[in-house]
Design an enzyme around this catalytic site. Structure first.
Site, PDB file in Angstrom:
ATOM      1  N   ASP A  69       1.694  -1.260 -10.132  1.00 49.68           N
ATOM      2  CA  ASP A  69       3.286  -1.633  -9.777  1.00 49.68           C
ATOM      3  C   ASP A  69       3.392  -3.137  -9.742  1.00 49.68           C
ATOM      4  O   ASP A  69       3.920  -3.719  -8.807  1.00 49.68           O
ATOM      5  CB  ASP A  69       3.413  -0.840  -8.307  1.00 49.68           C
ATOM      6  CG  ASP A  69       4.830  -0.913  -7.979  1.00 49.68           C
ATOM      7  OD1 ASP A  69       5.758  -1.347  -8.832  1.00 49.68           O
ATOM      8  OD2 ASP A  69       5.261  -0.947  -6.611  1.00 49.68           O
ATOM      9  N   TRP A  75       2.140   2.806  -2.557  1.00 47.75           N
ATOM     10  CA  TRP A  75       1.529   3.772  -3.551  1.00 47.75           C
ATOM     11  C   TRP A  75       0.241   4.495  -3.172  1.00 47.75           C
ATOM     12  O   TRP A  75       0.055   5.490  -3.350  1.00 47.75           O
ATOM     13  CB  TRP A  75       1.555   3.079  -4.927  1.00 47.75           C
ATOM     14  CG  TRP A  75       2.892   3.001  -5.653  1.00 47.75           C
ATOM     15  CD1 TRP A  75       4.057   3.049  -5.210  1.00 47.75           C
ATOM     16  CD2 TRP A  75       3.132   3.003  -7.029  1.00 47.75           C
ATOM     17  NE1 TRP A  75       5.055   2.843  -6.171  1.00 47.75           N
ATOM     18  CE2 TRP A  75       4.614   2.893  -7.087  1.00 47.75           C
ATOM     19  CE3 TRP A  75       2.241   2.949  -8.270  1.00 47.75           C
ATOM     20  CZ2 TRP A  75       5.231   2.738  -8.523  1.00 47.75           C
ATOM     21  CZ3 TRP A  75       2.875   2.684  -9.234  1.00 47.75           C
ATOM     22  CH2 TRP A  75       4.573   2.695  -9.499  1.00 47.75           C
ATOM     23  N   GLY A  77       0.827  -1.262   0.043  1.00 49.96           N
ATOM     24  CA  GLY A  77      -0.032   0.076  -0.109  1.00 49.96           C
ATOM     25  C   GLY A  77       0.907   1.460   0.048  1.00 49.96           C
ATOM     26  O   GLY A  77       0.099   2.349   0.269  1.00 49.96           O
ATOM     27  N   ASP A 111      -8.126 -10.395  -8.304  1.00 51.70           N
ATOM     28  CA  ASP A 111      -7.053 -10.608  -9.433  1.00 51.70           C
ATOM     29  C   ASP A 111      -7.242  -9.560 -10.865  1.00 51.70           C
ATOM     30  O   ASP A 111      -8.372  -9.633 -11.380  1.00 51.70           O
ATOM     31  CB  ASP A 111      -7.174 -12.023  -9.907  1.00 51.70           C
ATOM     32  CG  ASP A 111      -5.875 -12.508 -11.077  1.00 51.70           C
ATOM     33  OD1 ASP A 111      -5.356 -11.440 -11.598  1.00 51.70           O
ATOM     34  OD2 ASP A 111      -5.814 -13.682 -11.192  1.00 51.70           O
ATOM     35  N   LYS A 133       4.774  -0.416 -14.159  1.00 49.99           N
ATOM     36  CA  LYS A 133       5.997  -1.168 -14.077  1.00 49.99           C
ATOM     37  C   LYS A 133       6.445  -2.081 -15.132  1.00 49.99           C
ATOM     38  O   LYS A 133       5.380  -2.804 -15.509  1.00 49.99           O
ATOM     39  CB  LYS A 133       6.155  -1.748 -12.531  1.00 49.99           C
ATOM     40  CG  LYS A 133       7.446  -2.515 -12.248  1.00 49.99           C
ATOM     41  CD  LYS A 133       8.082  -2.954 -11.132  1.00 49.99           C
ATOM     42  CE  LYS A 133       7.023  -3.839 -10.161  1.00 49.99           C
ATOM     43  NZ  LYS A 133       7.488  -3.591  -8.945  1.00 49.99           N
ATOM     44  N   ASP A 186      -5.654  -5.437  -5.107  1.00 50.86           N
ATOM     45  CA  ASP A 186      -4.379  -6.585  -5.067  1.00 50.86           C
ATOM     46  C   ASP A 186      -5.110  -7.681  -4.628  1.00 50.86           C
ATOM     47  O   ASP A 186      -6.096  -7.978  -4.173  1.00 50.86           O
ATOM     48  CB  ASP A 186      -3.684  -5.885  -4.040  1.00 50.86           C
ATOM     49  CG  ASP A 186      -2.045  -6.680  -4.292  1.00 50.86           C
ATOM     50  OD1 ASP A 186      -1.191  -5.812  -4.657  1.00 50.86           O
ATOM     51  OD2 ASP A 186      -2.044  -7.844  -3.864  1.00 50.86           O
TER      52      ASP A 186
HETATM   53  N1  SAM Z   1       2.784  -0.671  -4.985  1.00 48.71           N
HETATM   54  C1  SAM Z   1       2.941  -1.483  -3.888  1.00 48.71           C
HETATM   55  C2  SAM Z   1       3.219  -0.636  -2.778  1.00 48.71           C
HETATM   56  O1  SAM Z   1       4.018   0.729  -2.955  1.00 48.71           O
HETATM   57  O2  SAM Z   1       3.046  -1.012  -1.460  1.00 48.71           O
HETATM   58  C3  SAM Z   1       3.889  -2.710  -4.108  1.00 48.71           C
HETATM   59  C4  SAM Z   1       3.208  -3.651  -5.169  1.00 48.71           C
HETATM   60  S1  SAM Z   1       4.198  -5.097  -4.961  1.00 48.71           S
HETATM   61  C5  SAM Z   1       5.633  -4.750  -5.773  1.00 48.71           C
HETATM   62  C6  SAM Z   1       3.450  -6.299  -6.268  1.00 48.71           C
HETATM   63  C7  SAM Z   1       2.066  -6.744  -5.963  1.00 48.71           C
HETATM   64  O3  SAM Z   1       1.627  -7.169  -7.061  1.00 48.71           O
HETATM   65  C8  SAM Z   1       2.046  -7.795  -4.877  1.00 48.71           C
HETATM   66  O4  SAM Z   1       1.177  -6.991  -3.780  1.00 48.71           O
HETATM   67  C9  SAM Z   1       1.033  -8.727  -5.633  1.00 48.71           C
HETATM   68  O5  SAM Z   1      -0.110  -9.403  -4.583  1.00 48.71           O
HETATM   69  C10 SAM Z   1       0.321  -7.919  -6.722  1.00 48.71           C
HETATM   70  N2  SAM Z   1      -0.070  -8.872  -7.841  1.00 48.71           N
HETATM   71  C11 SAM Z   1       0.549  -9.596  -8.518  1.00 48.71           C
HETATM   72  N3  SAM Z   1      -0.114 -10.147  -9.684  1.00 48.71           N
HETATM   73  C12 SAM Z   1      -1.308  -9.627  -9.242  1.00 48.71           C
HETATM   74  C13 SAM Z   1      -2.678 -10.004 -10.065  1.00 48.71           C
HETATM   75  N4  SAM Z   1      -2.958 -10.933 -10.926  1.00 48.71           N
HETATM   76  N5  SAM Z   1      -3.745  -9.206  -9.423  1.00 48.71           N
HETATM   77  C14 SAM Z   1      -3.682  -8.391  -8.335  1.00 48.71           C
HETATM   78  N6  SAM Z   1      -2.588  -7.921  -7.632  1.00 48.71           N
HETATM   79  C15 SAM Z   1      -1.268  -8.813  -8.363  1.00 48.71           C
END
Ligand code: SAM
Length: 313
Positions: A126, A55, A53, A101, A166, A85
């Site tokens: 992200d 961002w 969280g 998802d 990203k 997420d």
């Molecule tokens: N932007 C976030 C922050 O600042 O705290 C960090 C994000 S973290 C690098 C990547 C996130 O992508 C993870 O929490 C993961 O659960 C989520 N994620 C990966 N694949 C996903 C999907 N198909 N649907 C939703 N979330 C997904």
């Protein structure tokens, strides 16, 4: 690596804790904003792949909190921030959470419902799959997430809006650039100072959303396929990157952002030693190594295999 050691080696990790961000990623969005003013005039945002969280915290602090504190902003005019997420996250002021998802069509429908007929000014993503270390594989899985994000963008973003995502730089970066250029007037790749140079991570900043005339969201996949299939080219391998050569070659605008004379995310900060320099730093063993790590079975199997090979020899 112990916590104190990580504090010394990763300045952004330490600063994030000092400033109350849930993750060091917050600085990446802040540094992108320094360069591109992404929050200008923004009232409705979607934060895709938002957990834990940081961002969403940036969005809340930049958009929601100032509006909430302003005596002129009525409740119905407060900025709307929707965060999605797979994982749940602790509440953040002014952020609506959706657990889902982003590759699932139903998630887009839930997001759209929250906007109640209005469109978003900004979509950020992200998202990252679990990295395998195999760059081609990681880039491919990442591109599937970007495609899912772009699908949501085509449903929720207003014309003229922005999309930040990203990416993992790889052999198909030029192709991705061309695909995004179908939908946005301006596409720039950015590398915030807080993102390590050693990482293939970068961010694509897409401005001025402007889908092609007559665009139907359902045709998204076909449209993207066409980018890789210039007339007369039938060989699939040519479509991936080889055709972007010679006069067709694209030069991707690539910007480093954040205070370039500021903290360097690749720099290791010196470990403490005694003031007269007579004693060098002694690294300690971990106090409690993991007792059942997921790699334990693999190590045992490897050991057993090497023992039996020795016996055969
Ligand atoms: N932007 C976030 C922050 O600042 O705290 C960090 C994000 S973290 C690098 C990547 C996130 O992508 C993870 O929490 C993961 O659960 C989520 N994620 C990966 N694949 C996903 C999907 N198909 N649907 C939703 N979330 C997904």
């Amino acid at each position: 690596m112990g916590k104190a050691s990580k504090d010394k080696r990763d300045i952004y990790y330490r600063k994030a804790k000092e400033e109350g961000w849930r993750a060091r990623s917050a600085f990446k969005l802040l540094q992108i904003d320094e360069e591109f003013n992404i929050f200008d005039g923004v009232k409705r945002v979607v934060d895709l792949c938002a957990a834990p969280g940081s961002w969403s915290q940036v969005l809340s602090r930049k958009l929601y909190v100032p509006a909430k504190l302003s005596s002129e902003c009525r409740d119905e005019d407060l900025p709307l921030i929707v965060a999605i997420d797979l994982q749940p996250m602790a509440p953040i002021d002014g952020v609506i959470q959706v657990q889902g998802d982003i590759t699932n069509a139903r998630t887009a429908e839930v997001v759209i419902r929250h906007f109640d007929g209005c469109k978003a000014d900004l979509v950020v993503c992200d998202g990252a799959p679990d990295v395998t270390g195999l760059h081609d594989m990681d880039e491919f899985v990442q591109s599937q997430l970007i495609l899912a994000a772009l699908t949501i963008v085509t449903h929720v973003l207003r014309v003229g809006g922005k999309f930040i995502a990203k990416i993992f730089r790889g052999k198909d970066t030029s192709l991705l650039y061309c695909q995004l250029k179908i939908f946005f007037e301006q596409v720039t790749f950015a590398k915030p100072k807080s993102s390590r140079n050693s990482s293939i991570e970068a961010f694509v900043v897409c401005e001025k959303y402007s889908p092609p005339e007559g665009f139907n969201e359902k045709d998204l996949y076909h449209l993207l396929e066409k980018v890789g299939t210039p007339s007369g080219v039938s060989n699939d391998s040519d479509c991936r990157s080889g055709w972007l050569e010679g006069p067709n070659k694209v030069y991707i605008p690539f910007l480093a952002c954040g205070d370039l004379s500021g903290y360097d995310s690749d720099r290791s900060y010196p470990l403490p030693s005694s003031q007269d320099g007579s004693q060098s730093y002694q690294s300690l063993e971990p106090v409690q190594p993991p007792i059942a790590p997921p790699y334990k079975k693999a190590l045992e199997m490897k050991k057993a295999a090497s023992t039996s090979t020795h016996r055969l020899v």
